[in-house]
Design a protein around this motif. Structure first.
Motif, mmCIF file in Angstrom:
data_model
loop_
_atom_site.group_PDB
_atom_site.id
_atom_site.type_symbol
_atom_site.label_atom_id
_atom_site.label_comp_id
_atom_site.label_asym_id
_atom_site.label_seq_id
_atom_site.Cartn_x
_atom_site.Cartn_y
_atom_site.Cartn_z
ATOM 1 N N LEU A 66 -2.159 6.825 3.540
ATOM 2 C CA LEU A 66 -1.497 5.554 3.807
ATOM 3 C C LEU A 66 -2.547 4.542 4.263
ATOM 4 N N GLN A 67 -3.321 4.111 3.305
ATOM 5 C CA GLN A 67 -4.375 3.131 3.559
ATOM 6 C C GLN A 67 -4.368 2.153 2.383
ATOM 7 N N ALA A 68 -5.188 1.156 2.480
ATOM 8 C CA ALA A 68 -5.280 0.180 1.393
ATOM 9 C C ALA A 68 -5.697 0.884 0.100
ATOM 10 N N GLN A 69 -5.057 0.498 -0.963
ATOM 11 C CA GLN A 69 -5.294 1.089 -2.294
ATOM 12 C C GLN A 69 -4.770 2.532 -2.392
ATOM 13 N N PHE A 70 -4.283 3.038 -1.319
ATOM 14 C CA PHE A 70 -3.688 4.388 -1.302
ATOM 15 C C PHE A 70 -4.605 5.421 -1.956
ATOM 16 N N PRO A 71 -5.739 5.637 -1.337
ATOM 17 C CA PRO A 71 -6.685 6.561 -1.980
ATOM 18 C C PRO A 71 -6.221 8.006 -1.828
ATOM 19 N N LYS A 72 -6.812 8.824 -2.651
ATOM 20 C CA LYS A 72 -6.504 10.254 -2.550
ATOM 21 C C LYS A 72 -7.406 10.932 -1.541
ATOM 22 N N GLU A 73 -8.471 10.274 -1.192
ATOM 23 C CA GLU A 73 -9.330 10.789 -0.136
ATOM 24 C C GLU A 73 -9.309 9.793 1.006
ATOM 25 N N LYS A 74 -9.411 10.285 2.222
ATOM 26 C CA LYS A 74 -9.358 9.412 3.396
ATOM 27 C C LYS A 74 -10.584 8.495 3.409
ATOM 28 N N SER A 75 -10.320 7.223 3.601
ATOM 29 C CA SER A 75 -11.437 6.274 3.691
ATOM 30 C C SER A 75 -11.504 5.715 5.097
ATOM 31 N N THR A 76 -12.570 5.016 5.372
ATOM 32 C CA THR A 76 -12.762 4.494 6.728
ATOM 33 C C THR A 76 -11.926 3.260 6.964
ATOM 34 N N LYS A 77 -11.652 2.543 5.918
ATOM 35 C CA LYS A 77 -10.871 1.324 6.088
ATOM 36 C C LYS A 77 -9.416 1.697 6.284
ATOM 37 N N SER A 78 -8.839 1.055 7.234
ATOM 38 C CA SER A 78 -7.417 1.339 7.455
ATOM 39 C C SER A 78 -6.705 0.067 7.845
ATOM 40 N N LEU A 79 -5.481 0.014 7.450
ATOM 41 C CA LEU A 79 -4.651 -1.131 7.813
ATOM 42 C C LEU A 79 -3.574 -0.630 8.726
ATOM 43 N N ASN A 80 -3.505 -1.233 9.877
ATOM 44 C CA ASN A 80 -2.597 -0.671 10.864
ATOM 45 C C ASN A 80 -1.149 -1.022 10.620
ATOM 46 N N ASN A 81 -0.890 -1.990 9.785
ATOM 47 C CA ASN A 81 0.493 -2.363 9.542
ATOM 48 C C ASN A 81 1.000 -1.622 8.316
ATOM 49 N N HIS A 82 1.724 -0.559 8.578
ATOM 50 C CA HIS A 82 2.150 0.287 7.470
ATOM 51 C C HIS A 82 3.253 -0.353 6.626
ATOM 52 N N TRP A 83 4.039 -1.195 7.226
ATOM 53 C CA TRP A 83 5.051 -1.886 6.430
ATOM 54 C C TRP A 83 4.370 -2.772 5.384
ATOM 55 N N ALA A 84 3.286 -3.409 5.803
ATOM 56 C CA ALA A 84 2.555 -4.258 4.860
ATOM 57 C C ALA A 84 1.970 -3.424 3.734
ATOM 58 N N LEU A 85 1.491 -2.256 4.099
ATOM 59 C CA LEU A 85 0.955 -1.363 3.062
ATOM 60 C C LEU A 85 2.030 -0.984 2.050
ATOM 61 N N LEU A 86 3.197 -0.664 2.557
ATOM 62 C CA LEU A 86 4.268 -0.259 1.658
ATOM 63 C C LEU A 86 4.720 -1.441 0.800
ATOM 64 N N GLN A 87 4.615 -2.634 1.352
ATOM 65 C CA GLN A 87 4.944 -3.805 0.533
ATOM 66 C C GLN A 87 3.955 -3.953 -0.596
ATOM 67 N N GLN A 88 2.683 -3.654 -0.315
ATOM 68 C CA GLN A 88 1.690 -3.684 -1.394
ATOM 69 C C GLN A 88 2.031 -2.646 -2.459
ATOM 70 N N LEU A 89 2.494 -1.462 -1.988
ATOM 71 C CA LEU A 89 2.850 -0.403 -2.931
ATOM 72 C C LEU A 89 4.010 -0.831 -3.812
ATOM 73 N N ALA A 90 4.897 -1.613 -3.245
ATOM 74 C CA ALA A 90 6.098 -1.999 -3.978
ATOM 75 C C ALA A 90 5.797 -2.875 -5.184
ATOM 76 N N VAL A 91 4.680 -3.590 -5.140
ATOM 77 C CA VAL A 91 4.384 -4.509 -6.240
ATOM 78 C C VAL A 91 3.438 -3.889 -7.256
ATOM 79 N N GLN A 92 3.019 -2.659 -7.013
ATOM 80 C CA GLN A 92 2.137 -2.011 -7.976
ATOM 81 C C GLN A 92 2.936 -1.572 -9.214
ATOM 82 N N ASN A 93 2.235 -1.504 -10.316
ATOM 83 C CA ASN A 93 2.903 -1.086 -11.550
ATOM 84 C C ASN A 93 3.264 0.394 -11.533
#
Lengths: 414, 298
Positions: A121-148
């Motif tokens: 549950l990070q930006a771009q939803f990687p399959k491996e854990k990355s260092t970048k993280s976004l603390n607002n998970h609702w915002a992340l899920l909103q990004q997921l909602a607009v993906q194809n």
């Protein structure tokens, strides 16, 4: 949907086995007809008739089906909800901040084998854990909602306190389920401490897990600058007297001031009149047992008592309130349902976690988020399931009646 | 049935109208087939005239009557015509078997009454004998309408019980060896120790013809009882459960073999055998039977 291997479904097996036994050993003579002679039926044929034989197959089949229908009606067999089978694209999102224990890793490994897409549950939803993280998970899920390639169902392994789901919940086009994971298994949290008379203090610890909350009470003697080692799983304590009337108890980087008097406020406004008398009696008993004042205050309650759902499960009060629940049919559910965790968590933590602990950024989810449209959707789907099962019941009743008529009027005359 | 008139149903009587109960063996010899009497002319008592039918002996043609009437008439002698028609009926309990609402004994009553009426028209002497292990009745032989009514009354009084009597001595023939005799035996041929065959052997005489009416119900022949049934023997009271189709098929096979065996046996004994299916009306059985006899005579 019923699992037919479940012991509850064993009556279905009996529904087949018992009529088979009866049919094989049936000595029913049927109609008696006077005939001129039976001498021309050879003796060996007469012996054969006396042996066990499987005859009248259609009558047996009809009666077995009748019993099967009855069993399904009694078991209230639910027809699988088609909506649940429409999620073909499922993602599993793991909060990168949670500690993945061995048991959790096993779960994730088994999920990955079932063709589920596991991402973080990070930006771009990687399959491996990355260092970048976004603390607002609702915002992340909103990004997921607009993906194809967005999924139609998401399972989120998240922090127990859901602290990164900030702001209000947006409308999302996919189904969400939560699996809360405690940060540290059985890591107790010192919640409250108050004087228990003399130089003693009562400590209240919370032991959160992913299924329920447990509360443990310990009574200690206040000693100046003393380190105490409590019984496991409770941690060690450090007690320090700052002033004649103020004691600081520190445990696992948590500090709690010993108060002069502890009190707990409860909200029992939703309790029916019939159960209110018994509940108040139990509360009086608890007060005497714990020495904690329990006040009825619906404005800022520590506990909310509901007749459908108990507000908590606690080791501290469990004995008394379990008794109440048993006597007065106060149901309580273990918080193993993700939805239940969402409902109970904000209520419990908001009342128990003191202000200074809240400052440690243990974010509490807004209570309103616990009753999101997701809940309504689930209830609606559950209603659909119920309706489907009712329709199935009607079909079973009609089938049962038809089989009875066939057995009575058609097979009986042939 | 309480009234003798119920035995003489118009539909059955109408079915045999114009037919004759011909006795095949009207001569001294016991050979099968019809043999003409060698005794003609004087000495034979005149009985009556009847119209000439194809196959009649031309020596019996009355030429004088032909000259007067321009029609052919046969001069019948009393000796040729006068036969003893004996009805032998099995009144064992198995005759109470019912098919389509009619018991075997009732069916036999209709047959005897109709054939008896036909014999009466022909001026034959009639007698009736019934037998079971509890009771043996004998009536006749006598001619005439009054006796026929007594015979019908006796027919109504018959009760079926027990088994066919086992002792053959009880059934010594009541006719003389020289008398022309037609024995009609109505039975279902259910026996336990060959008693029926022994009785028939005792009845065999040179001047005698025996016809056996084997009465069987359609439900007996086809075992057409629906569902799972228990059959109870009327005579022995034994019970048996009959369920599967295989049992019924096997029974029909055995019954068919049995009937074929009976036909062969009666042929060997020089007796006529007729299997009567009670599903068919007596009004259809009797014409068939009588026409068959006329055909075989011709």
């Amino acid at each position: 949907m019923q699992n037919f291997l479940h012991p509850d479904c064993w009556p279905i097996g009996w529904a087949v086995f018992v009529p088979l036994l009866i049919h094989l050993w049936n000595r029913k003579e049927g109609r008696t007809i006077l005939v001129g002679s039976i001498q021309w039926i050879p003796e060996q044929e007469q012996r054969k008739i006396n042996r066990i034989q499987f005859s009248d197959f259609w009558r047996f089949l009809v009666r077995t089906l009748m019993l099967l229908c009855l069993c399904l009606l009694i078991l209230q067999y639910l027809w699988p909800n088609k909506e649940q089978e429409t999620y073909s694209n499922k993602w599993i999102l793991v909060d990168p901040q949670i500690k993945i224990s061995n048991s959790l890793q096993l779960i994730l490994d088994s999920l990955s084998k079932t063709k589920n897409d596991i991402r973080y549950l990070q930006a771009q939803f990687p399959k491996e854990k990355s260092t970048k993280s976004l603390n607002n998970h609702w915002a992340l899920l909103q990004q997921l909602a607009v993906q194809n390639d967005r999924p139609d169902s998401v399972l989120i392994f998240s922090n127990l306190y859901q602290k990164d789901f900030m702001t209000s919940r947006p409308t999302l086009p996919f189904h969400i389920a939560w699996q809360p994971i405690p940060e540290e298994e059985e890591s107790p949290i010192l919640l409250k401490a108050w004087k228990a008379g003399g130089n003693r203090a009562t400590l209240l610890f919370a032991l959160p897990s992913n299924t329920s909350f447990s509360f443990v009470k310990e009574i200690i003697d206040l000693q100046e600058e003393e380190n105490l080692a409590l019984e496991s799983p409770l941690p060690s304590l450090k007690i320090q007297q700052n002033s004649p009337n103020k004691w600081m108890i520190e445990s696992s980087n948590q500090q709690v001031l010993v108060e002069n008097q502890a009190s707990v406020s409860i909200d029992i406004t939703s309790i029916s009149k019939e159960n209110l008398y018994y509940l108040r009696s139990a509360i009086r008993a608890i007060q005497e047992y714990t020495g904690v004042k329990i006040l009825e205050d619906s404005s800022e309650p520590d506990f909310i008592f509901q007749e459908e759902i108990a507000a908590y499960t606690t080791q501290y009060f469990s004995r008394e309130l379990n008794s109440i629940s048993i006597l007065q049919n106060l149901h309580y559910q273990e918080a193993n349902d993700a939805a239940m965790v969402q409902e109970l968590l904000p209520i419990l933590l908001d009342s128990f976690i003191p202000a200074h602990i809240k400052q440690l950024d243990r974010r509490i989810m807004d209570t309103q988020l616990a009753t999101s449209s997701y809940q309504a959707q689930e209830r609606l789907s559950f209603n659909d399931q119920k309706q489907a099962s009712r329709r199935f019941d009607s079909i079973l009743w009609i089938l049962l009646l038809g089989l009875f008529l066939v057995d009575r009027f058609w097979i009986g005359n042939n | 049935m309480n009234n003798i008139h119920e035995l003489l149903l118009p539909k059955y009587l109408h079915s045999v109208k114009g037919l004759e109960l011909l006795a095949k063996k009207t001569v001294a010899s016991f050979l099968p087939g019809l043999h003409q009497s060698k005794r003609t002319g004087a000495g034979m008592e005149f009985s009556n005239y009847r119209t000439y039918q194809s196959g009649d002996d031309l020596r019996m043609l009355d030429w004088k009557l032909y000259a007067r009437s321009d029609r052919f008439y046969i001069r019948e002698a009393e000796q040729e015509k006068n036969i003893h028609v004996q009805f032998l009926i099995d009144t064992s309990a198995s005759m109470l078997h019912e098919d389509s609402g009619l018991q075997k004994i009732d069916y036999a009553r209709f047959l005897i009454a109709t054939i008896g009426w036909l014999a009466l028209q022909q001026g034959d002497r009639l007698s009736l004998q019934s037998m079971n292990e509890h009771q043996i009745t004998r009536l006749g032989p006598k001619p005439g309408r009054k006796f026929f009514q007594r015979l019908l009354y006796q027919l109504l009084q018959l009760n079926c019980s027990g088994k066919f009597p086992n002792t053959a001595n009880h059934f010594a023939p009541t006719t003389s060896k020289k008398e022309k005799h037609l024995l009609l035996f109505f039975t279902d041929l259910y026996e336990h120790h060959d008693e029926i065959f022994q009785t028939l052997k005792n009845y065999r005489r040179p001047q005698q013809e025996i016809i056996l009416f084997h009465l069987m119900g359609q439900n007996e022949l086809e075992m057409s009882f629906k569902g799972s049934v228990t059959l109870e023997d009327l005579e022995t009271k034994q019970r048996i459960q009959l369920g599967s189709k295989e049992d019924r098929l096997k029974y029909k096979e055995l019954l068919s073999e049995r009937i074929d065996g009976l036909k062969d046996q009666f042929t060997t004994m020089q007796m006529d055998y007729l299997l009567v299916n009670m599903q068919e009306s007596p009004g259809s059985i009797l014409p068939y039977f009588l026409k068959k006899r006329i055909h075989s005579r011709n």
